[in-house]
Motif scaffolding. Structure first.
Motif, mmCIF file in Angstrom:
data_model
loop_
_atom_site.group_PDB
_atom_site.id
_atom_site.type_symbol
_atom_site.label_atom_id
_atom_site.label_comp_id
_atom_site.label_asym_id
_atom_site.label_seq_id
_atom_site.Cartn_x
_atom_site.Cartn_y
_atom_site.Cartn_z
ATOM 1 N N ASP A 166 43.870 -19.626 10.378
ATOM 2 C CA ASP A 166 43.647 -18.428 9.538
ATOM 3 C C ASP A 166 43.268 -18.810 8.110
ATOM 4 O O ASP A 166 42.447 -18.165 7.474
ATOM 5 C CB ASP A 166 44.925 -17.574 9.481
ATOM 6 N N VAL A 167 43.937 -19.862 7.596
ATOM 7 C CA VAL A 167 43.709 -20.268 6.204
ATOM 8 C C VAL A 167 43.529 -21.779 6.142
ATOM 9 O O VAL A 167 44.351 -22.540 6.665
ATOM 10 C CB VAL A 167 44.910 -19.860 5.297
ATOM 11 N N LEU A 168 42.421 -22.214 5.515
ATOM 12 C CA LEU A 168 42.181 -23.637 5.268
ATOM 13 C C LEU A 168 42.232 -23.869 3.765
ATOM 14 O O LEU A 168 41.427 -23.304 3.017
ATOM 15 C CB LEU A 168 40.812 -24.059 5.825
ATOM 16 N N LEU A 169 43.200 -24.699 3.336
ATOM 17 C CA LEU A 169 43.338 -25.011 1.905
ATOM 18 C C LEU A 169 42.736 -26.391 1.668
ATOM 19 O O LEU A 169 43.182 -27.379 2.270
ATOM 20 C CB LEU A 169 44.814 -25.005 1.501
ATOM 21 N N CYS A 170 41.704 -26.461 0.807
ATOM 22 C CA CYS A 170 40.971 -27.717 0.595
ATOM 23 C C CYS A 170 41.305 -28.331 -0.765
ATOM 24 O O CYS A 170 41.037 -27.721 -1.805
ATOM 25 C CB CYS A 170 39.462 -27.472 0.648
ATOM 26 N N LEU B 53 51.421 -22.957 -1.411
ATOM 27 C CA LEU B 53 50.548 -21.904 -0.859
ATOM 28 C C LEU B 53 50.585 -21.941 0.674
ATOM 29 O O LEU B 53 50.633 -20.900 1.333
ATOM 30 C CB LEU B 53 49.099 -22.093 -1.332
ATOM 31 N N ALA B 54 50.573 -23.171 1.215
ATOM 32 C CA ALA B 54 50.646 -23.324 2.679
ATOM 33 C C ALA B 54 51.940 -22.687 3.188
ATOM 34 O O ALA B 54 51.946 -21.960 4.183
ATOM 35 C CB ALA B 54 50.583 -24.801 3.053
ATOM 36 N N HIS B 55 53.023 -22.950 2.471
ATOM 37 C CA HIS B 55 54.330 -22.377 2.835
ATOM 38 C C HIS B 55 54.272 -20.844 2.795
ATOM 39 O O HIS B 55 54.720 -20.165 3.720
ATOM 40 C CB HIS B 55 55.391 -22.898 1.859
#
Length: 331
Positions: free
Chosen positions: A204-208, A140-142
């Motif tokens: 912009d996006v933080l994935l926890c 998802l980060a990619h």
């Protein structure tokens, strides 16, 4: 215009590479589910026996008993209303019913991600260990980095030192920052630091990431509730997504996990991993129906870009690809 034709038109609007990914990734499910349906619909007449055979096919593809009964009931109703006499005419009808279910039957929920343009989007990832959660976060980060977004990861699964290391490896691979504490520290504190870092760095996006041990449900649920509270306190309206990662190869067991997590955190979407590794892709249909939660991402292989945004039309088209090709060859 037949449903298969409409489906093909809808799918052809997207790029061919996505369509091919779905076709290749769902080939096992297509061969078993659509292949077995094809055999059922080769019968000489539409009768009780045919419907019973169809039920067996759907249940063995992990569509689940409740959803299967509902699908067959809808099919019977349509057959009566449209006065269909030939079993061969049921394939397009069947695909139409499945597409409706996967789209949520117009319940207003969407498989689109709730991304806050120009603001920080917080995505909470939940799921038991071993389902591919960390890998999913990396992919998802990619995906979002490819879109030009600044992405950060928060290593909130502090229960396992291995999980923190694994996330760190993904962070390095995708070249995004990972906010981490020592193993055993408070997950809510890690997520808090993740939010502060994301704000400070213009993220912009933080994935926890979060822990996924279900053996002690009470602890896990309390932990998730605390993480939730911290996120909401720091960013009203967040988390913008709470995604449950499920291993599609575990079938009905995945459905049970989904029910537990849904009770604990209220899920906004599902990520189905390892769809390419199972002939029982009917689990996507069961989850959509029984949880009323949209599948938002689907894992169709090992590569970085094999995690694809879920699209009901793409899914159904890939499922019935051989049948559609056969129909086209006949006309």
């Amino acid at each position: 215009m037949s449903f298969f034709k409409r489906l093909k038109e809808s799918v052809s609007k997207t790029t061919g590479s996505v369509t091919q990914k779905f076709k290749t990734g769902l080939s096992k499910t297509s061969a078993s589910l659509a292949g077995a349906m094809d055999t059922v619909f080769m019968r000489s007449k539409i009768d009780e026996e045919m419907y019973e055979e169809l039920e067996d096919v759907l249940i063995s593809a992990d569509v689940g008993v409740n959803t299967t009964l509902e699908i067959v009931e809808r099919l019977q109703k349509e057959v009566k209303e449209r006065r269909i006499k030939e079993p061969a005419e049921l394939q397009p009808l069947m695909s139409e019913i499945l597409a409706d279910i996967l789209k949520g039957d117009g319940d207003g929920s969407s498989s689109e991600m709730n991304i806050q343009e120009g603001e920080l989007t917080v995505v909470l990832m939940v799921g038991v260990n071993g389902v591919g959660k960390t890998t999913t976060i990396g992919k998802l980060a990619h995906h979002y980095k490819q879109q030009g977004k600044k992405v950060l990861l928060a290593a909130g699964d502090t229960f396992r030192a291995g999980a923190i290391e694994q996330l760190q490896v993904w962070g390095e691979r995708v070249e995004v920052d990972v906010i981490r504490h020592q193993a055993g520290s408070d997950p809510a504190a890690v997520i808090f630091d993740g939010i502060q870092a994301a704000k400070a760095r213009g993220g912009d996006v933080l994935l926890c990431d979060t822990a996924g041990r279900l053996q002690n449900k009470v602890n896990l649920m309390q932990e998730l509730a605390k993480v939730h509270r911290v996120i909401q306190r720091e960013i009203p309206g967040a988390p913008h997504e709470t995604l449950l990662v499920l291993d599609a190869t575990t079938g009905q067991n995945a459905l049970q996990q989904a029910k537990i997590f849904n009770d604990a955190t209220g899920l906004s979407g599902i990520v189905l991993t390892k769809m390419d590794g199972t002939a029982k892709g009917g689990i996507a249909i069961a989850i959509r129906r029984e949880l009323a939660t949209p599948v938002k991402w689907i894992g169709l292989g090992e590569k970085m870009d094999d995690l694809q945004p879920f699209a009901a039309d793409q899914f159904v088209h890939a499922l019935f690809a051989n049948v559609i090709e056969k129909e086209e060859a006949m006309h």
